[in-house]
Design a protein around this motif. Structure first.
Motif, PDB file in Angstrom:
ATOM      1  N   CYS A  70       0.846  -1.205   0.000  1.00  0.00           N
ATOM      2  CA  CYS A  70       0.000   0.000   0.000  1.00  0.00           C
ATOM      3  C   CYS A  70       0.876   1.247   0.000  1.00  0.00           C
ATOM      4  O   CYS A  70       0.912   1.992   0.994  1.00  0.00           O
ATOM      5  N   PRO A  71       1.620   1.504  -1.079  1.00  0.00           N
ATOM      6  CA  PRO A  71       2.570   2.629  -1.076  1.00  0.00           C
ATOM      7  C   PRO A  71       1.918   3.994  -0.873  1.00  0.00           C
ATOM      8  O   PRO A  71       2.469   4.858  -0.186  1.00  0.00           O
ATOM      9  N   ARG A  72       0.746   4.209  -1.472  1.00  0.00           N
ATOM     10  CA  ARG A  72       0.098   5.525  -1.338  1.00  0.00           C
ATOM     11  C   ARG A  72      -0.395   5.745   0.090  1.00  0.00           C
ATOM     12  O   ARG A  72      -0.185   6.819   0.659  1.00  0.00           O
ATOM     13  N   ALA A  73      -1.058   4.731   0.641  1.00  0.00           N
ATOM     14  CA  ALA A  73      -1.531   4.855   2.024  1.00  0.00           C
ATOM     15  C   ALA A  73      -0.359   4.986   2.980  1.00  0.00           C
ATOM     16  O   ALA A  73      -0.428   5.740   3.964  1.00  0.00           O
ATOM     17  N   MET A  74       0.734   4.281   2.714  1.00  0.00           N
ATOM     18  CA  MET A  74       1.918   4.364   3.572  1.00  0.00           C
ATOM     19  C   MET A  74       2.535   5.754   3.495  1.00  0.00           C
ATOM     20  O   MET A  74       3.010   6.292   4.505  1.00  0.00           O
ATOM     21  N   ALA A  75       2.546   6.337   2.298  1.00  0.00           N
ATOM     22  CA  ALA A  75       3.081   7.688   2.146  1.00  0.00           C
ATOM     23  C   ALA A  75       2.238   8.693   2.930  1.00  0.00           C
ATOM     24  O   ALA A  75       2.773   9.582   3.611  1.00  0.00           O
ATOM     25  N   LEU A  76       0.914   8.554   2.836  1.00  0.00           N
ATOM     26  CA  LEU A  76       0.030   9.437   3.602  1.00  0.00           C
ATOM     27  C   LEU A  76       0.242   9.260   5.096  1.00  0.00           C
ATOM     28  O   LEU A  76       0.288  10.238   5.851  1.00  0.00           O
ATOM     29  N   ARG A  77       0.371   8.017   5.542  1.00  0.00           N
ATOM     30  CA  ARG A  77       0.607   7.747   6.956  1.00  0.00           C
ATOM     31  C   ARG A  77       1.932   8.335   7.413  1.00  0.00           C
ATOM     32  O   ARG A  77       2.034   8.866   8.519  1.00  0.00           O
ATOM     33  N   SER A  78       2.948   8.268   6.563  1.00  0.00           N
ATOM     34  CA  SER A  78       4.261   8.808   6.921  1.00  0.00           C
ATOM     35  C   SER A  78       4.207  10.320   7.082  1.00  0.00           C
ATOM     36  O   SER A  78       4.754  10.879   8.040  1.00  0.00           O
ATOM     37  N   VAL A  79       3.528  10.994   6.146  1.00  0.00           N
ATOM     38  CA  VAL A  79       3.390  12.454   6.243  1.00  0.00           C
ATOM     39  C   VAL A  79       2.610  12.836   7.494  1.00  0.00           C
ATOM     40  O   VAL A  79       2.988  13.770   8.227  1.00  0.00           O
ATOM     41  N   ALA A  80       1.514  12.114   7.755  1.00  0.00           N
ATOM     42  CA  ALA A  80       0.704  12.401   8.939  1.00  0.00           C
ATOM     43  C   ALA A  80       1.512  12.181  10.217  1.00  0.00           C
ATOM     44  O   ALA A  80       1.374  12.938  11.187  1.00  0.00           O
ATOM     45  N   THR A  81       2.363  11.158  10.230  1.00  0.00           N
ATOM     46  CA  THR A  81       3.187  10.883  11.409  1.00  0.00           C
ATOM     47  C   THR A  81       4.184  12.004  11.658  1.00  0.00           C
ATOM     48  O   THR A  81       4.408  12.406  12.809  1.00  0.00           O
ATOM     49  N   VAL A 184       6.323   0.576  10.835  1.00  0.00           N
ATOM     50  CA  VAL A 184       7.209   1.283  11.751  1.00  0.00           C
ATOM     51  C   VAL A 184       8.342   1.947  10.974  1.00  0.00           C
ATOM     52  O   VAL A 184       8.754   3.076  11.275  1.00  0.00           O
ATOM     53  N   PHE A 185       8.813   1.259   9.952  1.00  0.00           N
ATOM     54  CA  PHE A 185       9.992   1.707   9.205  1.00  0.00           C
ATOM     55  C   PHE A 185       9.734   2.994   8.418  1.00  0.00           C
ATOM     56  O   PHE A 185      10.454   3.983   8.578  1.00  0.00           O
ATOM     57  N   TYR A 186       8.715   2.994   7.568  1.00  0.00           N
ATOM     58  CA  TYR A 186       8.538   4.121   6.645  1.00  0.00           C
ATOM     59  C   TYR A 186       8.172   5.438   7.332  1.00  0.00           C
ATOM     60  O   TYR A 186       8.725   6.492   6.975  1.00  0.00           O
ATOM     61  N   ALA A 190      10.597   8.718   7.147  1.00  0.00           N
ATOM     62  CA  ALA A 190      10.122  10.043   6.739  1.00  0.00           C
ATOM     63  C   ALA A 190      10.497  11.098   7.786  1.00  0.00           C
ATOM     64  O   ALA A 190      10.905  12.213   7.443  1.00  0.00           O
ATOM     65  N   ILE A 191      10.355  10.744   9.061  1.00  0.00           N
ATOM     66  CA  ILE A 191      10.736  11.670  10.127  1.00  0.00           C
ATOM     67  C   ILE A 191      12.222  11.979  10.060  1.00  0.00           C
ATOM     68  O   ILE A 191      12.645  13.145  10.143  1.00  0.00           O
ATOM     69  N   PHE A 192      13.036  10.934   9.917  1.00  0.00           N
ATOM     70  CA  PHE A 192      14.494  11.129   9.864  1.00  0.00           C
ATOM     71  C   PHE A 192      14.903  12.014   8.690  1.00  0.00           C
ATOM     72  O   PHE A 192      15.661  12.982   8.862  1.00  0.00           O
TER      73      PHE A 192
END
Length: 303
Positions: A70-81, A184-186, A190-192
Protein backbone atom coordinates in the motif's frame (compact mmCIF):
# COMPACT_ATOMS: atom_id res chain seq x y z
CA UNK A 1 -8.33 -17.02 17.41
CA UNK A 2 -11.97 -16.03 18.01
CA UNK A 3 -13.30 -12.49 17.69
CA UNK A 4 -13.49 -12.09 21.47
CA UNK A 5 -9.92 -13.32 21.89
CA UNK A 6 -8.69 -10.90 19.23
CA UNK A 7 -10.50 -8.03 20.95
CA UNK A 8 -8.99 -8.95 24.33
CA UNK A 9 -5.47 -9.28 22.90
CA UNK A 10 -5.85 -5.98 21.04
CA UNK A 11 -7.02 -4.26 24.23
CA UNK A 12 -4.05 -5.60 26.21
CA UNK A 13 -1.55 -4.52 23.56
CA UNK A 14 -3.17 -1.07 23.33
CA UNK A 15 -2.99 -0.69 27.12
CA UNK A 16 0.70 -1.58 27.19
CA UNK A 17 1.23 0.82 24.30
CA UNK A 18 -0.08 3.64 26.49
CA UNK A 19 2.60 2.92 29.09
CA UNK A 20 5.40 3.03 26.53
CA UNK A 21 4.14 6.07 24.63
CA UNK A 22 3.63 8.01 27.87
CA UNK A 23 7.27 7.41 28.78
CA UNK A 24 8.27 8.57 25.29
CA UNK A 25 6.13 11.72 25.71
CA UNK A 26 7.80 12.45 29.04
CA UNK A 27 11.21 12.30 27.33
CA UNK A 28 9.86 14.58 24.58
CA UNK A 29 8.83 17.16 27.17
CA UNK A 30 12.25 16.87 28.84
CA UNK A 31 14.17 17.34 25.59
CA UNK A 32 11.84 20.09 24.33
CA UNK A 33 13.04 22.33 27.14
CA UNK A 34 16.51 22.67 25.65
CA UNK A 35 16.53 21.57 22.00
CA UNK A 36 14.63 22.10 18.75
CA UNK A 37 12.29 19.45 17.38
CA UNK A 38 14.52 18.42 14.42
CA UNK A 39 17.35 17.49 16.78
CA UNK A 40 15.24 15.02 18.73
CA UNK A 41 13.46 13.54 15.73
CA UNK A 42 16.44 13.32 13.37
CA UNK A 43 18.47 11.32 15.90
CA UNK A 44 15.61 9.19 17.20
CA UNK A 45 14.23 8.63 13.69
CA UNK A 46 17.65 7.42 12.53
CA UNK A 47 17.91 5.04 15.49
CA UNK A 48 14.42 3.61 14.90
CA UNK A 49 15.23 3.10 11.20
CA UNK A 50 18.38 1.22 12.21
CA UNK A 51 16.36 -0.90 14.63
CA UNK A 52 13.92 -1.75 11.85
CA UNK A 53 16.74 -2.72 9.52
CA UNK A 54 18.26 -4.86 12.24
CA UNK A 55 14.93 -6.54 13.02
CA UNK A 56 14.40 -7.17 9.31
CA UNK A 57 17.88 -8.66 8.95
CA UNK A 58 17.37 -11.22 11.68
CA UNK A 59 13.73 -11.99 10.94
CA UNK A 60 14.49 -14.18 7.93
CA UNK A 61 12.10 -12.16 5.70
CA UNK A 62 14.39 -9.36 4.57
CA UNK A 63 12.60 -8.37 1.37
CA UNK A 64 9.02 -8.75 2.57
CA UNK A 65 9.71 -7.01 5.87
CA UNK A 66 10.44 -3.62 4.30
CA UNK A 67 8.15 -3.70 1.27
CA UNK A 68 4.60 -2.43 1.39
CA UNK A 69 1.64 -3.36 -0.80
CA UNK A 70 0.00 0.00 0.00
CA UNK A 71 2.57 2.63 -1.08
CA UNK A 72 0.10 5.52 -1.34
CA UNK A 73 -1.53 4.86 2.02
CA UNK A 74 1.92 4.36 3.57
CA UNK A 75 3.08 7.69 2.15
CA UNK A 76 0.03 9.44 3.60
CA UNK A 77 0.61 7.75 6.96
CA UNK A 78 4.26 8.81 6.92
CA UNK A 79 3.39 12.45 6.24
CA UNK A 80 0.70 12.40 8.94
CA UNK A 81 3.19 10.88 11.41
CA UNK A 82 5.75 13.62 10.74
CA UNK A 83 3.15 16.37 11.21
CA UNK A 84 1.78 14.72 14.36
CA UNK A 85 5.27 14.38 15.85
CA UNK A 86 6.09 18.05 15.25
CA UNK A 87 2.74 19.17 16.63
CA UNK A 88 3.08 17.04 19.76
CA UNK A 89 6.63 18.33 20.33
CA UNK A 90 5.50 21.96 20.50
CA UNK A 91 2.33 21.08 22.39
CA UNK A 92 4.37 19.39 25.12
CA UNK A 93 6.81 22.29 25.09
CA UNK A 94 4.09 24.91 25.62
CA UNK A 95 1.51 23.06 27.75
CA UNK A 96 1.33 20.86 30.85
CA UNK A 97 0.68 17.18 30.24
CA UNK A 98 -2.94 17.42 31.38
CA UNK A 99 -3.71 20.12 28.81
CA UNK A 100 -2.24 18.09 25.96
CA UNK A 101 -4.18 15.00 26.90
CA UNK A 102 -7.40 16.99 26.92
CA UNK A 103 -7.05 16.95 23.14
CA UNK A 104 -5.88 13.34 22.99
CA UNK A 105 -9.23 12.55 24.57
CA UNK A 106 -10.82 13.77 21.33
CA UNK A 107 -9.14 10.99 19.36
CA UNK A 108 -11.94 8.42 19.88
CA UNK A 109 -14.49 10.81 18.38
CA UNK A 110 -12.23 11.62 15.44
CA UNK A 111 -11.38 7.95 14.95
CA UNK A 112 -15.09 7.09 14.88
CA UNK A 113 -15.65 9.62 12.12
CA UNK A 114 -12.51 8.76 10.15
CA UNK A 115 -12.94 5.00 10.41
CA UNK A 116 -16.42 5.33 8.97
CA UNK A 117 -15.12 7.33 5.99
CA UNK A 118 -11.82 5.53 5.40
CA UNK A 119 -12.41 2.00 6.67
CA UNK A 120 -16.15 1.67 6.23
CA UNK A 121 -16.46 0.39 9.82
CA UNK A 122 -19.97 0.67 11.20
CA UNK A 123 -20.10 2.03 14.74
CA UNK A 124 -23.08 0.72 16.73
CA UNK A 125 -25.33 3.25 18.53
CA UNK A 126 -24.06 2.24 21.97
CA UNK A 127 -20.53 3.00 20.89
CA UNK A 128 -21.51 6.46 19.68
CA UNK A 129 -23.00 7.15 23.11
CA UNK A 130 -19.67 6.17 24.67
CA UNK A 131 -17.81 8.41 22.25
CA UNK A 132 -19.98 11.37 23.18
CA UNK A 133 -19.44 10.61 26.87
CA UNK A 134 -15.73 10.61 26.16
CA UNK A 135 -16.04 14.08 24.65
CA UNK A 136 -17.88 15.20 27.80
CA UNK A 137 -14.94 13.93 29.82
CA UNK A 138 -12.63 16.01 27.65
CA UNK A 139 -14.66 19.13 28.42
CA UNK A 140 -14.35 18.39 32.14
CA UNK A 141 -10.60 18.21 31.77
CA UNK A 142 -10.22 21.66 30.23
CA UNK A 143 -8.79 23.67 33.13
CA UNK A 144 -9.75 27.25 32.24
CA UNK A 145 -12.36 27.06 29.51
CA UNK A 146 -12.21 27.53 25.74
CA UNK A 147 -11.26 31.20 26.03
CA UNK A 148 -7.95 30.19 27.58
CA UNK A 149 -6.75 28.53 24.38
CA UNK A 150 -3.22 29.40 23.28
CA UNK A 151 -0.80 28.35 20.54
CA UNK A 152 0.01 25.26 22.55
CA UNK A 153 -3.62 24.18 22.38
CA UNK A 154 -3.64 24.71 18.60
CA UNK A 155 -0.59 22.47 18.27
CA UNK A 156 -2.25 19.87 20.50
CA UNK A 157 -5.40 19.89 18.37
CA UNK A 158 -3.35 19.55 15.17
CA UNK A 159 -1.41 16.67 16.73
CA UNK A 160 -4.66 14.92 17.59
CA UNK A 161 -5.99 15.27 14.03
CA UNK A 162 -2.81 14.08 12.33
CA UNK A 163 -2.24 11.36 14.92
CA UNK A 164 -5.75 9.96 14.53
CA UNK A 165 -5.42 10.00 10.74
CA UNK A 166 -2.16 8.08 11.01
CA UNK A 167 -3.74 5.50 13.33
CA UNK A 168 -6.73 4.92 11.06
CA UNK A 169 -4.43 4.58 8.05
CA UNK A 170 -2.40 2.01 10.00
CA UNK A 171 -5.50 -0.12 10.37
CA UNK A 172 -6.33 0.36 6.68
CA UNK A 173 -2.86 -0.82 5.66
CA UNK A 174 -3.13 -3.70 8.11
CA UNK A 175 -6.04 -5.06 6.09
CA UNK A 176 -3.75 -5.74 3.16
CA UNK A 177 -0.47 -6.74 4.77
CA UNK A 178 0.42 -8.54 7.97
CA UNK A 179 3.99 -7.29 8.53
CA UNK A 180 4.06 -4.61 11.19
CA UNK A 181 7.71 -3.76 10.56
CA UNK A 182 7.02 -1.79 7.37
CA UNK A 183 4.54 0.42 9.21
CA UNK A 184 7.21 1.28 11.75
CA UNK A 185 9.99 1.71 9.20
CA UNK A 186 8.54 4.12 6.65
CA UNK A 187 7.01 6.74 8.99
CA UNK A 188 10.26 6.90 10.95
CA UNK A 189 12.28 7.06 7.74
CA UNK A 190 10.12 10.04 6.74
CA UNK A 191 10.74 11.67 10.13
CA UNK A 192 14.49 11.13 9.86
CA UNK A 193 14.82 12.46 6.30
CA UNK A 194 12.60 15.51 6.82
CA UNK A 195 14.23 16.47 10.12
CA UNK A 196 17.79 15.82 8.88
CA UNK A 197 17.31 18.43 6.15
CA UNK A 198 16.94 21.26 8.69
CA UNK A 199 19.09 19.73 11.45
CA UNK A 200 22.24 21.74 10.55
CA UNK A 201 20.28 24.97 11.11
CA UNK A 202 19.27 24.10 14.69
CA UNK A 203 21.96 21.70 15.90
CA UNK A 204 23.05 22.17 19.49
CA UNK A 205 25.79 20.06 21.14
CA UNK A 206 24.30 17.38 23.42
CA UNK A 207 25.95 15.88 26.50
CA UNK A 208 26.08 12.09 26.85
CA UNK A 209 23.15 12.09 29.28
CA UNK A 210 20.85 13.83 26.80
CA UNK A 211 21.96 11.52 23.99
CA UNK A 212 21.07 8.64 26.29
CA UNK A 213 17.56 10.06 26.75
CA UNK A 214 17.15 10.36 22.96
CA UNK A 215 18.33 6.77 22.49
CA UNK A 216 15.86 5.60 25.15
CA UNK A 217 13.13 7.58 23.41
CA UNK A 218 13.91 5.84 20.11
CA UNK A 219 13.88 2.37 21.66
CA UNK A 220 10.60 2.99 23.49
CA UNK A 221 9.01 4.50 20.39
CA UNK A 222 10.09 1.54 18.26
CA UNK A 223 8.40 -0.90 20.62
CA UNK A 224 5.31 1.27 21.11
CA UNK A 225 4.58 1.78 17.42
CA UNK A 226 5.05 -1.88 16.65
CA UNK A 227 2.58 -2.80 19.38
CA UNK A 228 0.08 -0.24 18.10
CA UNK A 229 0.16 -1.60 14.56
CA UNK A 230 -0.51 -5.12 15.84
CA UNK A 231 -3.29 -3.89 18.14
CA UNK A 232 -4.98 -2.10 15.23
CA UNK A 233 -5.13 -5.37 13.32
CA UNK A 234 -6.99 -7.04 16.18
CA UNK A 235 -9.35 -4.29 17.34
CA UNK A 236 -11.42 -1.62 15.60
CA UNK A 237 -9.76 1.78 15.41
CA UNK A 238 -12.54 3.53 17.34
CA UNK A 239 -12.07 1.02 20.17
CA UNK A 240 -8.25 1.20 20.27
CA UNK A 241 -8.10 4.98 20.55
CA UNK A 242 -10.18 5.20 23.76
CA UNK A 243 -7.69 2.79 25.35
CA UNK A 244 -5.07 5.44 24.70
CA UNK A 245 -6.80 7.62 27.25
CA UNK A 246 -5.07 5.47 29.87
CA UNK A 247 -2.17 7.77 29.07
CA UNK A 248 -3.90 10.28 31.33
CA UNK A 249 -3.14 8.07 34.31
CA UNK A 250 0.51 7.54 33.43
CA UNK A 251 1.08 11.18 32.48
CA UNK A 252 -0.48 12.47 35.69
CA UNK A 253 2.00 10.31 37.59
CA UNK A 254 4.96 11.27 35.41
CA UNK A 255 3.99 14.93 35.44
CA UNK A 256 3.74 14.97 39.23
CA UNK A 257 6.98 13.07 39.84
CA UNK A 258 9.27 14.62 37.22
CA UNK A 259 7.74 18.02 36.35
CA UNK A 260 5.87 19.04 39.50
CA UNK A 261 2.50 19.24 37.71
CA UNK A 262 -0.52 18.50 39.91
CA UNK A 263 -3.89 18.42 38.06
CA UNK A 264 -7.04 19.75 39.69
CA UNK A 265 -10.15 17.82 40.70
CA UNK A 266 -11.82 18.44 37.32
CA UNK A 267 -8.98 16.57 35.66
CA UNK A 268 -9.65 13.41 37.66
CA UNK A 269 -13.37 13.66 36.93
CA UNK A 270 -12.70 13.93 33.23
CA UNK A 271 -10.24 11.04 33.35
CA UNK A 272 -12.85 8.82 35.03
CA UNK A 273 -15.42 9.61 32.32
CA UNK A 274 -12.95 9.15 29.47
CA UNK A 275 -11.54 5.85 30.74
CA UNK A 276 -15.03 4.55 31.53
CA UNK A 277 -16.10 5.35 27.98
CA UNK A 278 -13.06 3.56 26.61
CA UNK A 279 -13.76 0.44 28.64
CA UNK A 280 -17.34 0.44 27.40
CA UNK A 281 -16.11 0.51 23.81
CA UNK A 282 -13.88 -2.50 24.51
CA UNK A 283 -16.86 -4.35 26.03
CA UNK A 284 -18.86 -3.39 22.95
CA UNK A 285 -16.42 -5.42 20.84
CA UNK A 286 -17.38 -8.56 22.75
CA UNK A 287 -21.11 -8.21 21.99
CA UNK A 288 -21.87 -9.98 18.71
CA UNK A 289 -24.36 -8.51 16.31
CA UNK A 290 -27.62 -10.35 16.86
CA UNK A 291 -30.88 -10.51 14.97
CA UNK A 292 -34.11 -9.89 16.78
CA UNK A 293 -35.82 -13.20 16.07
CA UNK A 294 -39.08 -12.08 17.64
CA UNK A 295 -39.38 -9.26 15.15
CA UNK A 296 -39.29 -11.69 12.23
CA UNK A 297 -42.43 -13.53 11.05
CA UNK A 298 -42.62 -17.19 11.94
CA UNK A 299 -42.32 -19.53 8.97
CA UNK A 300 -43.81 -23.01 9.18
CA UNK A 301 -41.76 -25.78 7.63
CA UNK A 302 -43.16 -27.32 4.46
CA UNK A 303 -44.90 -30.65 4.90
Amino acid sequence: MSGAQKALMGAMLAAFYTVLISCADAITKLIAGGYAAPQLYAISGFLVVMMCLGANRFSGTRVRGLLTVCPRAMALRSVATVLAALSFFYAFKLLPFADVFIFIGLMPVMAGLMSGLILGEKVRPGAWIALMACFTGVLCLFPEGIRAMQWGHAFAFAATCFGTFSIVLARYIGRWESNALAQVFYPNLAIFVSMAVVLPLVWKPMPIADLGWVAAYAAILFGARWLLVVALRLLAAYAVTPMMNLQFVWMVLLGAVFFGEVPGAETYLGVAIVIGSGLFLIWDQFVPATVDIKAQPAVSPRR
